[in-house]
Design a protein around this motif. Structure first.
Motif, PDB file in Angstrom:
ATOM      1  N   UNK A 177       0.770  -1.236   0.028  1.00  0.00           N
ATOM      2  CA  UNK A 177       0.012  -0.093  -0.205  1.00  0.00           C
ATOM      3  C   UNK A 177       0.922   1.210  -0.128  1.00  0.00           C
ATOM      4  N   UNK A 178       2.001   1.222   0.819  1.00  0.00           N
ATOM      5  CA  UNK A 178       2.810   2.498   1.103  1.00  0.00           C
ATOM      6  C   UNK A 178       3.571   2.667  -0.295  1.00  0.00           C
ATOM      7  N   UNK A 179       4.174   1.551  -0.805  1.00  0.00           N
ATOM      8  CA  UNK A 179       4.978   1.659  -1.953  1.00  0.00           C
ATOM      9  C   UNK A 179       4.181   2.182  -3.145  1.00  0.00           C
ATOM     10  N   UNK A 180       3.016   1.758  -3.412  1.00  0.00           N
ATOM     11  CA  UNK A 180       2.315   2.216  -4.586  1.00  0.00           C
ATOM     12  C   UNK A 180       1.637   3.701  -4.415  1.00  0.00           C
ATOM     13  N   UNK A 181       1.403   4.059  -3.158  1.00  0.00           N
ATOM     14  CA  UNK A 181       0.937   5.334  -2.946  1.00  0.00           C
ATOM     15  C   UNK A 181       2.153   6.224  -3.296  1.00  0.00           C
ATOM     16  N   UNK A 221      -2.740  -0.578 -11.055  1.00  0.00           N
ATOM     17  CA  UNK A 221      -1.766  -0.825 -10.455  1.00  0.00           C
ATOM     18  C   UNK A 221      -1.670  -1.110  -9.200  1.00  0.00           C
ATOM     19  N   UNK A 222      -2.731  -0.761  -8.502  1.00  0.00           N
ATOM     20  CA  UNK A 222      -3.113  -1.234  -7.009  1.00  0.00           C
ATOM     21  C   UNK A 222      -3.350  -2.629  -7.121  1.00  0.00           C
ATOM     22  N   UNK A 230       6.974 -11.229  -9.910  1.00  0.00           N
ATOM     23  CA  UNK A 230       8.584 -11.830  -9.761  1.00  0.00           C
ATOM     24  C   UNK A 230       8.526 -13.185 -10.108  1.00  0.00           C
ATOM     25  N   UNK A 231       7.546 -13.972  -9.548  1.00  0.00           N
ATOM     26  CA  UNK A 231       7.583 -15.524  -9.781  1.00  0.00           C
ATOM     27  C   UNK A 231       7.388 -15.762 -11.585  1.00  0.00           C
ATOM     28  N   UNK A 232       6.806 -14.562 -12.134  1.00  0.00           N
ATOM     29  CA  UNK A 232       6.703 -14.691 -13.650  1.00  0.00           C
ATOM     30  C   UNK A 232       8.047 -14.026 -14.268  1.00  0.00           C
ATOM     31  N   UNK A 238      10.116  -0.974 -11.460  1.00  0.00           N
ATOM     32  CA  UNK A 238       9.208  -0.911 -10.423  1.00  0.00           C
ATOM     33  C   UNK A 238       9.283  -2.216  -9.299  1.00  0.00           C
ATOM     34  N   UNK A 239       9.384  -3.221 -10.248  1.00  0.00           N
ATOM     35  CA  UNK A 239       9.372  -4.536  -9.401  1.00  0.00           C
ATOM     36  C   UNK A 239      10.667  -4.748  -8.333  1.00  0.00           C
ATOM     37  N   UNK A 240      11.819  -4.432  -8.954  1.00  0.00           N
ATOM     38  CA  UNK A 240      13.190  -4.455  -8.178  1.00  0.00           C
ATOM     39  C   UNK A 240      13.063  -3.060  -7.163  1.00  0.00           C
ATOM     40  N   UNK A 241      12.374  -1.971  -7.363  1.00  0.00           N
ATOM     41  CA  UNK A 241      12.184  -1.035  -6.286  1.00  0.00           C
ATOM     42  C   UNK A 241      11.374  -1.595  -5.054  1.00  0.00           C
ATOM     43  N   UNK A 242      10.278  -2.463  -5.558  1.00  0.00           N
ATOM     44  CA  UNK A 242       9.408  -2.778  -4.449  1.00  0.00           C
ATOM     45  C   UNK A 242       9.855  -3.781  -3.466  1.00  0.00           C
TER      46      UNK A 242
END
Length: 293
Positions: A177-181, A221-222, A230-232, A238-242
């Motif tokens: 939640x915080x990351x996407x915001x 996005x949410x 990541x499994x895919x 963005x995935x790495x940053x998350x």
């Protein structure tokens, strides 16, 4: 060693015989000195002309007196030698007694030290056994209380496993939640490009999303699951940053996740947590833990 003992015994016998001989000779000389005046009187009285009183034997008495003093002097010297030899022997005996006493004292001190060490070892062993008994009893009670845990259809350790999964899930949701915001607020164009990439990869969450409509982009996005992406093996910044954001372990988010977790599981895990705290406190306050630290 045996030969040395024989020599010492032989010297002691010689010394004792010498003392006895000197003492006996001294006594004889004293006896001769005492008897000598009477012998002289009896022997010389008939030979002296005009003998009336014992004073007439004065000259003979002077002569005998001179010779008697020699006997007495010799007796004194001999007895003095015997006394010196006896005193020296007594001093040796006293020294041997003192040395023997010192050895006994040293042996007693060594025995006392050994006894102290044995007592200390015994006490340490008893303390350790008491510590181990108490610790294993506490662990046994903890295992027993763990096996009695019940939550919905889960029992025992399965409750703990589900609780841990729940805590991880709640923490993941807070991070997500915080990351996407933050990303929507600061990097919206990157979000649009990411949705476009997912559409090219035919990811279902990005289907039918109009990139021109911000609300649709934000909703899509949410809904994204970064763990699934990541499994895919979808490679995107963005995935790495998350996941970098996820592993940063923000203290406030952890507290919030733990609060939500305890709200759900506190009635099941309260006694379990108290048992663990009791065991840890027991270990931290024990002497063995302090020695290790």
């Amino acid at each position: 060693m045996y030969k040395w003992k024989r020599i010492k015994l032989r010297n002691r016998d010689i010394e004792e015989n010498l003392i006895f001989g000197l003492t006996f000779l001294g006594i004889i000389l004293i006896a001769v000195a005492i008897v000598m005046p009477f012998i002289v009187r009896i022997f010389y009285m008939p030979l002296v002309e005009g003998y009336n009183t014992i004073g007439d034997l004065g000259a003979i008495g002077d002569y005998i007196g001179g010779t008697t003093v020699a006997f007495l002097t010799a007796a004194s010297v001999i007895l003095l030698l015997a006394t010196i030899i006896m005193q020296r022997k007594e001093i040796k005996i006293s020294q041997q007694s003192i040395e023997h006493l010192v050895e006994q004292t040293r042996a007693s001190i060594d025995q006392a030290e050994e006894a102290r060490k044995e007592t200390q070892i015994t006490n340490e062993t008893m303390k350790r056994q008491q510590f181990e008994t108490t610790f294993f009893n506490m662990v046994s009670l903890h295992h027993s209380s763990t096996e009695k845990l019940i939550s919905n259809n889960a029992r025992g350790r399965e409750v703990l496993y589900k609780a841990l999964q729940s805590f991880g899930k709640k923490y993941y949701e807070l991070v997500d939640k915080d990351f996407k915001k933050l990303y929507i607020a600061n990097n919206y164009q990157d979000v649009v490009n990411f949705i476009m990439q997912l559409q090219d990869l035919k990811v279902s969450q990005a289907y039918n999303v109009s990139l021109e409509k911000k609300q649709e982009v934000i909703i899509a996005f949410k809904k994204l699951d970064f763990d699934d992406l990541r499994h895919r093996q979808i490679n995107n910044k963005i995935v790495r940053d998350f996941f970098n954001f996820y592993h940063s372990h923000n203290e406030d988010r952890i507290k919030e996740g733990y609060t939500k977790f305890m709200y759900q599981f506190d009635r099941f895990l309260n006694s379990h947590h108290n048992s663990i705290i009791t065991i840890l406190r027991f270990l931290s306050e024990s002497d063995y833990e302090k020695r290790i630290n």
